[in-house]
Design an enzyme around this catalytic site. Structure first.
Site, mmCIF file in Angstrom:
data_model
loop_
_atom_site.group_PDB
_atom_site.id
_atom_site.type_symbol
_atom_site.label_atom_id
_atom_site.label_comp_id
_atom_site.label_asym_id
_atom_site.label_seq_id
_atom_site.Cartn_x
_atom_site.Cartn_y
_atom_site.Cartn_z
ATOM 1 N N ASP A 59 -15.294 6.777 54.360
ATOM 2 C CA ASP A 59 -15.856 7.560 55.468
ATOM 3 C C ASP A 59 -14.733 8.172 56.311
ATOM 4 O O ASP A 59 -14.986 8.966 57.211
ATOM 5 C CB ASP A 59 -16.835 6.728 56.313
ATOM 6 N N SER A 60 -13.478 7.849 55.960
ATOM 7 C CA SER A 60 -12.338 8.557 56.573
ATOM 8 C C SER A 60 -12.424 10.041 56.273
ATOM 9 O O SER A 60 -11.729 10.841 56.904
ATOM 10 C CB SER A 60 -11.010 7.978 56.052
ATOM 11 N N ASP B 292 -18.266 4.524 50.569
ATOM 12 C CA ASP B 292 -18.445 3.842 51.858
ATOM 13 C C ASP B 292 -19.837 4.071 52.423
ATOM 14 O O ASP B 292 -20.348 5.195 52.380
ATOM 15 C CB ASP B 292 -17.458 4.457 52.879
ATOM 16 N N GLU C 145 -18.449 -2.322 56.211
ATOM 17 C CA GLU C 145 -17.565 -3.015 57.157
ATOM 18 C C GLU C 145 -18.280 -4.208 57.785
ATOM 19 O O GLU C 145 -19.479 -4.144 58.045
ATOM 20 C CB GLU C 145 -17.113 -2.043 58.254
ATOM 21 N N GLU D 134 -7.822 -4.627 56.443
ATOM 22 C CA GLU D 134 -7.172 -3.480 57.094
ATOM 23 C C GLU D 134 -6.383 -3.911 58.330
ATOM 24 O O GLU D 134 -6.912 -4.612 59.197
ATOM 25 C CB GLU D 134 -8.208 -2.406 57.486
HETATM 26 O O1 KIV Z 1 -12.639 5.180 54.851
HETATM 27 C C1 KIV Z 1 -11.589 4.791 54.333
HETATM 28 O O2 KIV Z 1 -10.746 5.580 53.884
HETATM 29 C C2 KIV Z 1 -11.357 3.351 54.255
HETATM 30 C C3 KIV Z 1 -9.999 2.885 53.878
HETATM 31 C C4 KIV Z 1 -9.110 3.056 55.041
HETATM 32 C C5 KIV Z 1 -9.999 1.511 53.358
HETATM 33 O O3 KIV Z 1 -12.232 2.596 54.528
#
Ligand code: KIV
Length: 274
Positions: A49-50, A88, A120, A187
């Site tokens: 979700d980044s 995610d 998460e 993380e």
């Molecule tokens: O969303 C993401 O890129 C992540 C990584 C930082 C593990 O969750």
């Protein structure tokens, strides 16, 4: 080093079996084209979700929606053949109840064809993780710094730098493992704590800012390629594509204005008759 041995796509159980073995190489991917490049070398691709911050310029991952994740998950599946693709679950799509989590995660699996989801949270999400796993949804956990909780955390700070804070983070990782997750992302966790958790849990730990003691590593692709303007301390930039792209764009714009692009090699001539 690539550890792919055949043409079949890696699965969550394949990654689970890597505990204590050859470290798991994982990167994010959001597009078909970059997925094709990452797929040749990595075991796992995370549609993180980044993408909200990297692709859309958002300040946090909180506004990311399930539809955004599904769209990019599809693109990554189309662009790859061998790596396990993990998508995610975005904020708000799974926390309300285990039933909400199942419906959202089932949509992700059905509509993208990916092999697993990531969510998460540790102790608070353990019941949900068990519910999903028992119903056929492979889950990767994510503990330590959990960016979707930014509004309660206040800042993106490393976790467990004071041993007095270790117990709840350890409990989170153990809860995720006991609930049946096949791997867990750690993380921004202090190195000795990451090493301790890696020794204590039976599933692979995938570190991002959690040291080489983990069973694998993950980074955001754009961060390690030098495309992100600001990166956390734990990122190593393996190349610096930002300035290279800017030079190419500047040269293109200059040539367009000077009418030197397109040149003779870039135009279609009229076919010779006969
Ligand atoms: O969303 C993401 O890129 C992540 C990584 C930082 C593990 O969750």
């Amino acid at each position: 080093m690539s550890v792919h041995r055949d043409d079949r796509r890696l699965t969550a159980p394949d990654i689970r079996a890597r505990k204590g073995g050859v470290p798991v190489a994982m990167l994010t991917a959001y597009h078909a084209h970059t997925a094709g490049l990452v797929d040749k070398h990595c075991d796992v691709m995370l549609v993180g979700d980044s993408l909200g911050m990297v692709m859309h310029g958002l300040e946090t991952t909180v506004p990311v929606t399930l539809d955004m994740m599904i769209l990019q998950g599809l693109a990554v599946m189309r662009g790859s053949r061998r790596a396990l693709v993990v998508v995610d679950m975005p904020f708000g799509s799974y926390e309300a109840s285990k039933e909400q989590a199942f419906h959202a995660a089932a949509r992700v699996l059905k509509e993208t064809g990916c092999g697993a989801i990531k969510l998460e949270g540790g102790v608070r999400m353990a019941e949900t993780i068990a519910f999903l796993v028992q119903r056929g949804i492979p889950v990767m956990g994510h503990v330590g710094l959990t960016p979707q909780s930014i509004n309660t955390l206040g800042s993106f700070r490393a976790q467990g730098r004071d041993p007095a804070d270790w117990a709840p983070i350890e409990a989170d990782a153990k809860a995720v493992a006991d609930a049946g997750a096949f791997a867990v992302v750690l993380e921004a966790i202090a190195e000795p704590l990451a090493a301790k958790i890696t020794r204590e849990v039976a599933i692979p730990t995938i570190g991002i800012g959690a040291s080489a003691a983990c069973d694998g590593q993950v980074l955001v692709l754009e961060d390690m390629l030098g495309l992100s303007p600001r990166v956390p301390k734990f990122v190593k930039r393996y190349t610096d594509l930002g300035p290279a792209i800017e030079r190419a764009v500047a040269a293109y714009a200059e040539e367009v204005r000077a009418r030197t692009f397109p040149g003779p090699d870039n135009v279609y001539s009229v076919k010779k008759p006969g």
